[in-house]
Design a protein around this motif. Structure first.
Motif, short mmCIF file in Angstrom:
data_model
loop_
_atom_site.label_atom_id
_atom_site.label_comp_id
_atom_site.label_asym_id
_atom_site.label_seq_id
_atom_site.Cartn_x
_atom_site.Cartn_y
_atom_site.Cartn_z
N UNK A 4 0.82 -1.23 0.00
CA UNK A 4 0.00 0.00 0.00
C UNK A 4 0.84 1.27 0.00
N UNK A 5 2.08 1.18 0.47
CA UNK A 5 2.96 2.35 0.48
C UNK A 5 3.64 2.60 -0.86
N UNK A 6 3.68 1.58 -1.70
CA UNK A 6 4.32 1.75 -3.01
C UNK A 6 3.51 2.72 -3.87
N UNK B 66 4.19 4.17 -9.73
CA UNK B 66 5.43 4.15 -10.50
C UNK B 66 6.43 3.15 -9.91
N UNK B 67 6.55 3.11 -8.58
CA UNK B 67 7.45 2.14 -7.94
C UNK B 67 6.99 0.71 -8.22
N UNK B 68 5.68 0.47 -8.08
CA UNK B 68 5.15 -0.86 -8.36
C UNK B 68 5.43 -1.26 -9.80
N UNK B 69 5.22 -0.35 -10.73
CA UNK B 69 5.49 -0.63 -12.14
C UNK B 69 6.96 -1.01 -12.34
N UNK B 70 7.87 -0.24 -11.75
CA UNK B 70 9.31 -0.52 -11.91
C UNK B 70 9.69 -1.86 -11.29
N UNK C 257 2.03 -10.29 -3.33
CA UNK C 257 2.61 -8.94 -3.19
C UNK C 257 1.85 -8.08 -2.19
N UNK C 258 0.54 -8.22 -2.16
CA UNK C 258 -0.28 -7.35 -1.32
C UNK C 258 0.03 -7.52 0.17
N UNK C 259 0.41 -8.72 0.60
CA UNK C 259 0.70 -8.98 2.01
C UNK C 259 2.18 -8.84 2.33
N UNK C 260 2.99 -8.55 1.34
CA UNK C 260 4.44 -8.54 1.50
C UNK C 260 5.01 -7.14 1.68
N UNK D 124 9.67 -9.63 0.76
CA UNK D 124 9.70 -10.20 2.11
C UNK D 124 8.28 -10.55 2.50
N UNK D 125 8.06 -11.83 2.70
CA UNK D 125 6.70 -12.34 2.91
C UNK D 125 6.55 -12.78 4.37
#
Length: 148
Positions: free
Chosen positions: A9-11, A14-18, A42-45, A62-63
């Motif tokens: 949620x903090x990403x 643009x960061x998620x895309x990269x 990804x959503x829980x990591x 990191x999971x």
């Protein structure tokens, strides 16, 4: 250049895309391995990454415990092919372990790694818990680290 650790949620978009581009570039394109990169973990990591010149050069997912495995896990470990051999993988694993052990308080970490990296992961104390097996036609091995 600064390491960043962010929840999904903090990403920024643009960061998620990269991050996704870097993962696809390495695990799908470079390794010629079509597989479902978007896997709903990804959503829980938490996402640990190093960015330089607007590009992800090192990354690990990191999971937390009970998401993918009973143990916490480190996955999607990558260094951009143009940045390899400069110690980023070592730093990435050190930082990943520090976060999981010191900040999360986790004592057991599992990873599902490509077989050719088992000695690299072993240098951090990970022990093989499976025989080598094929996944998506690439040899893998499961490994666990007990930190206590």
């Amino acid at each position: 250049m600064q390491w960043q650790l962010k929840t999904f949620k903090e990403l920024t978009t643009e960061e998620l895309y990269k991050i996704l581009k870097a993962r696809v570039d390495v695990f799908v394109v470079e390794q010629n391995c079509p597989y479902p990169e978007i896997d709903n973990f990804d959503q829980a990591s938490s996402h640990l990454f190093l960015e330089e010149d607007n590009q992800i050069i090192a990354y690990a997912r990191l999971i937390p415990e009970k998401v993918m495995y009973d143990q916490a896990s480190i996955g999607r470990v990558l260094v951009d092919k143009n940045q390899r051999g400069q110690g980023y993988a070592q730093l990435l694993m050190e930082k990943s372990l520090q976060i999981i052990v010191q900040q999360w308080g986790v004592r057991e970490i599992k990873l599902h790694g490509q077989e050719y990296l088992r000695h690299f992961y072993g240098s951090f104390g990970f022990k093989e818990i499976t025989e080598v097996y094929l996944e998506d036609n690439i040899p893998h091995v499961d490994m666990v680290l007990h930190t206590s």
